[in-house]
Design a protein around this motif. Structure first.
Motif, PDB file in Angstrom:
ATOM      1  N   GLU A   3       0.470  20.601   5.527  1.00 45.55           N
ATOM      2  CA  GLU A   3      -0.298  19.687   4.771  1.00 45.55           C
ATOM      3  C   GLU A   3      -0.083  18.213   5.545  1.00 45.55           C
ATOM      4  O   GLU A   3       0.792  17.655   5.865  1.00 45.55           O
ATOM      5  N   LYS A   4      -1.213  17.516   5.474  1.00 42.91           N
ATOM      6  CA  LYS A   4      -1.460  16.150   5.906  1.00 42.91           C
ATOM      7  C   LYS A   4      -0.596  15.180   5.125  1.00 42.91           C
ATOM      8  O   LYS A   4      -0.940  15.150   3.861  1.00 42.91           O
ATOM      9  N   ALA A   5       0.154  14.091   5.674  1.00 40.62           N
ATOM     10  CA  ALA A   5       0.799  13.303   4.838  1.00 40.62           C
ATOM     11  C   ALA A   5       0.025  12.294   4.379  1.00 40.62           C
ATOM     12  O   ALA A   5      -1.031  11.856   4.917  1.00 40.62           O
ATOM     13  N   VAL A   6       0.426  11.798   3.088  1.00 43.30           N
ATOM     14  CA  VAL A   6      -0.403  10.733   2.390  1.00 43.30           C
ATOM     15  C   VAL A   6      -0.241   9.367   3.124  1.00 43.30           C
ATOM     16  O   VAL A   6       0.852   9.092   3.818  1.00 43.30           O
ATOM     17  N   ARG A   7      -1.249   8.682   3.409  1.00 42.89           N
ATOM     18  CA  ARG A   7      -1.185   7.449   4.285  1.00 42.89           C
ATOM     19  C   ARG A   7      -1.067   6.366   2.948  1.00 42.89           C
ATOM     20  O   ARG A   7      -1.550   6.300   1.913  1.00 42.89           O
ATOM     21  N   ASN A   8      -0.205   5.362   3.507  1.00 36.94           N
ATOM     22  CA  ASN A   8       0.066   4.231   2.581  1.00 36.94           C
ATOM     23  C   ASN A   8      -0.526   2.834   3.221  1.00 36.94           C
ATOM     24  O   ASN A   8      -0.163   2.645   4.147  1.00 36.94           O
ATOM     25  N   ILE A   9      -1.381   2.372   2.389  1.00 37.23           N
ATOM     26  CA  ILE A   9      -1.996   1.238   2.989  1.00 37.23           C
ATOM     27  C   ILE A   9      -2.219   0.052   2.068  1.00 37.23           C
ATOM     28  O   ILE A   9      -2.470   0.213   1.132  1.00 37.23           O
ATOM     29  N   VAL A  10      -2.098  -1.216   2.716  1.00 43.02           N
ATOM     30  CA  VAL A  10      -2.201  -2.339   2.022  1.00 43.02           C
ATOM     31  C   VAL A  10      -3.381  -2.945   2.530  1.00 43.02           C
ATOM     32  O   VAL A  10      -3.463  -3.059   3.890  1.00 43.02           O
ATOM     33  N   ASN A  11      -4.313  -3.103   1.776  1.00 43.71           N
ATOM     34  CA  ASN A  11      -5.555  -3.763   2.080  1.00 43.71           C
ATOM     35  C   ASN A  11      -5.486  -5.281   1.729  1.00 43.71           C
ATOM     36  O   ASN A  11      -5.469  -5.902   0.873  1.00 43.71           O
ATOM     37  N   LEU A  12      -5.497  -5.900   2.858  1.00 40.75           N
ATOM     38  CA  LEU A  12      -5.039  -7.446   2.761  1.00 40.75           C
ATOM     39  C   LEU A  12      -6.749  -8.560   2.730  1.00 40.75           C
ATOM     40  O   LEU A  12      -7.456  -7.779   3.345  1.00 40.75           O
ATOM     41  N   SER A  13      -6.560  -9.196   1.965  1.00 36.54           N
ATOM     42  CA  SER A  13      -7.583 -10.101   1.989  1.00 36.54           C
ATOM     43  C   SER A  13      -7.460 -11.463   2.604  1.00 36.54           C
ATOM     44  O   SER A  13      -8.588 -12.212   2.890  1.00 36.54           O
ATOM     45  N   GLY A  14      -6.288 -11.934   3.086  1.00 38.03           N
ATOM     46  CA  GLY A  14      -5.977 -13.141   3.622  1.00 38.03           C
ATOM     47  C   GLY A  14      -5.395 -14.089   2.465  1.00 38.03           C
ATOM     48  O   GLY A  14      -5.325 -15.437   2.715  1.00 38.03           O
ATOM     49  N   GLY A  15      -5.257 -13.622   1.292  1.00 38.54           N
ATOM     50  CA  GLY A  15      -4.815 -14.544   0.233  1.00 38.54           C
ATOM     51  C   GLY A  15      -3.460 -14.229  -0.033  1.00 38.54           C
ATOM     52  O   GLY A  15      -2.683 -13.554   0.664  1.00 38.54           O
ATOM     53  N   LYS A  16      -2.677 -15.173  -0.907  1.00 39.89           N
ATOM     54  CA  LYS A  16      -1.245 -15.019  -1.218  1.00 39.89           C
ATOM     55  C   LYS A  16      -0.922 -13.643  -1.618  1.00 39.89           C
ATOM     56  O   LYS A  16       0.386 -13.227  -1.247  1.00 39.89           O
ATOM     57  N   ASP A  17      -1.546 -13.202  -2.677  1.00 40.11           N
ATOM     58  CA  ASP A  17      -0.992 -12.128  -3.410  1.00 40.11           C
ATOM     59  C   ASP A  17      -0.952 -10.869  -2.498  1.00 40.11           C
ATOM     60  O   ASP A  17       0.014 -10.173  -2.619  1.00 40.11           O
ATOM     61  N   SER A  18      -1.937 -10.330  -1.838  1.00 43.08           N
ATOM     62  CA  SER A  18      -1.792  -9.502  -1.056  1.00 43.08           C
ATOM     63  C   SER A  18      -0.930  -9.536   0.213  1.00 43.08           C
ATOM     64  O   SER A  18      -0.141  -8.777   0.519  1.00 43.08           O
ATOM     65  N   THR A  19      -0.892 -10.625   0.628  1.00 46.31           N
ATOM     66  CA  THR A  19       0.127 -11.161   1.778  1.00 46.31           C
ATOM     67  C   THR A  19       1.650 -10.796   1.407  1.00 46.31           C
ATOM     68  O   THR A  19       2.516 -10.254   1.857  1.00 46.31           O
ATOM     69  N   ALA A  20       1.950 -11.326   0.163  1.00 43.69           N
ATOM     70  CA  ALA A  20       3.101 -11.420  -0.437  1.00 43.69           C
ATOM     71  C   ALA A  20       3.333  -9.892  -0.624  1.00 43.69           C
ATOM     72  O   ALA A  20       4.613  -9.479  -0.467  1.00 43.69           O
ATOM     73  N   LEU A  21       2.519  -8.807  -1.107  1.00 44.59           N
ATOM     74  CA  LEU A  21       2.663  -7.548  -1.083  1.00 44.59           C
ATOM     75  C   LEU A  21       3.209  -6.925  -0.055  1.00 44.59           C
ATOM     76  O   LEU A  21       3.950  -5.885  -0.151  1.00 44.59           O
ATOM     77  N   ALA A  22       2.433  -7.138   1.190  1.00 43.79           N
ATOM     78  CA  ALA A  22       2.653  -6.464   2.312  1.00 43.79           C
ATOM     79  C   ALA A  22       4.285  -6.867   2.642  1.00 43.79           C
ATOM     80  O   ALA A  22       4.864  -6.051   3.194  1.00 43.79           O
ATOM     81  N   ILE A  23       4.472  -7.965   2.503  1.00 42.20           N
ATOM     82  CA  ILE A  23       5.979  -8.552   2.729  1.00 42.20           C
ATOM     83  C   ILE A  23       6.880  -7.746   1.852  1.00 42.20           C
ATOM     84  O   ILE A  23       7.896  -6.882   2.469  1.00 42.20           O
ATOM     85  N   TYR A  24       6.510  -7.813   0.742  1.00 42.69           N
ATOM     86  CA  TYR A  24       7.439  -7.046  -0.324  1.00 42.69           C
ATOM     87  C   TYR A  24       7.586  -5.473   0.139  1.00 42.69           C
ATOM     88  O   TYR A  24       8.862  -4.955  -0.024  1.00 42.69           O
ATOM     89  N   LEU A  25       6.698  -4.972   0.541  1.00 40.85           N
ATOM     90  CA  LEU A  25       6.534  -3.507   0.743  1.00 40.85           C
ATOM     91  C   LEU A  25       7.007  -3.106   2.128  1.00 40.85           C
ATOM     92  O   LEU A  25       7.459  -1.906   2.243  1.00 40.85           O
ATOM     93  N   ARG A  26       7.257  -4.003   3.028  1.00 43.74           N
ATOM     94  CA  ARG A  26       7.327  -3.662   4.364  1.00 43.74           C
ATOM     95  C   ARG A  26       8.736  -2.768   4.823  1.00 43.74           C
ATOM     96  O   ARG A  26       8.424  -1.770   5.160  1.00 43.74           O
ATOM     97  N   ASP A  27       9.845  -3.056   3.766  1.00 45.84           N
ATOM     98  CA  ASP A  27      10.882  -2.205   3.994  1.00 45.84           C
ATOM     99  C   ASP A  27      11.150  -1.530   2.864  1.00 45.84           C
ATOM    100  O   ASP A  27      12.244  -0.785   2.638  1.00 45.84           O
ATOM    101  N   ARG A  28      10.217  -1.186   1.867  1.00 47.00           N
ATOM    102  CA  ARG A  28      10.319  -0.258   0.684  1.00 47.00           C
ATOM    103  C   ARG A  28       9.483   1.134   0.914  1.00 47.00           C
ATOM    104  O   ARG A  28       9.719   1.941   0.436  1.00 47.00           O
TER     105      ARG A  28
END
Ligand code: SF4
Length: 270
Positions: A3-28
């Protein structure tokens, strides 16, 4: 067949919330991918912020463009009919579709940066293979936490937050009058370009204005500038009286976002 693995993607907008989410999820979250749908009309501050984020993450943010084209291509296809809150083809063509094309038929978890203290629902893909996840909502992460995440990373807020409450195209029709003045002051060249679009209405059709009820020419008249600034200062003073300990940056975002929250676009503005 495996089975193909599920891809995990953060869709960034260049705003503060999606950026913080990218940082938050990086090691999680393992094998996280980061993407940004580029309309070709973003603020220079947004591109600069994304570059800094890439350096922090140690991983590229994949820049997606609709079939390799930007805003002007789709505008020409629509014979010069500009997008508006009522006819928002731009989000569909420049933000949603490039993401869906990038994903294809893969099964994807798409991480969205809506905070626990927000009521927004989104303009998100409804493809069955794309599952939207809201980690900040689930884990009770609000604005103060987001600011802390950005502070600790050293990235801080995007530079445009001094004069604009959201990411997105420099001519976005969701921006408030005070933000248009911010564009005029900080990027007079982009203000002129936005103005040029207003004069492109097809022959025989009423002239188009980005901002409700007035052209950018009218908005940039000295008397009108003074009026908009005075109205904003009055709102600021009222808010400051109501909330004594409010920080300047929060005050600006609260007032401006408050007025455009319902109408703003989830993909462009996180
Ligand atoms: S930021 Fe505004 S103009 Fe740009 S794609 Fe989004 S809604 Fe359209």
């Amino acid at each position: 067949m495996s089975e193909k693995a599920v891809r995990n993607i953060v869709n960034l907008s260049g705003g503060k919330d999606s950026t913080a989410l990218a940082i938050y999820l990086r090691d999680r979250v393992p094998d996280l991918e980061y993407v940004f749908c580029d309309t070709d009309k973003e603020l220079p501050e947004t591109y600069e912020y994304l570059n800094r984020l890439e350096a922090y993450l140690g991983q590229p943010v994949v820049r997606l463009k609709a079939r390799g084209m930007g805003f002007d291509h789709f505008l020409a296809m629509r014979r010069g009919f500009l997008p508006s809150a009522r006819n928002r083809w731009c989000t569909e063509q420049l933000k949603l579709r490039p993401f869906e094309a990038f994903v294809g038929t893969d099964v994807v978890c798409s991480y969205i940066g809506i905070r626990a203290d927000e009521q927004r629902i989104g303009y998100i893909s409804h493809r069955p293979n794309i599952k939207a996840l809201f980690p900040f909502k689930k884990e009770g992460i609000g604005r103060e936490d987001v600011l802390r995440i950005l502070d600790r990373s050293g990235l801080g807020m995007p530079a445009y937050y001094r004069w604009r409450s959201r990411s997105g195209c420099y001519f976005c029709f969701f921006q408030q009058k005070i933000e248009w003045l911010g564009l005029l002051e900080n990027h007079p060249d982009l203000f002129q370009k936005a103005k040029a679009y207003e004069n492109m209405a097809p022959k025989g059709f009423a002239s188009f204005t980005w901002s409700d009820g007035e052209s950018l020419d009218q908005l940039a008249e000295p008397g009108r500038i003074a009026e908009i600034r005075a109205q904003f200062a009055a709102r600021e003073a009222t808010e400051r009286e109501r909330r004594h300990d409010v920080r300047l940056v929060d005050l600006f975002e609260d007032i401006v976002a408050d007025e455009s929250m319902e109408r703003a676009c989830l993909i462009c503005d996180l």
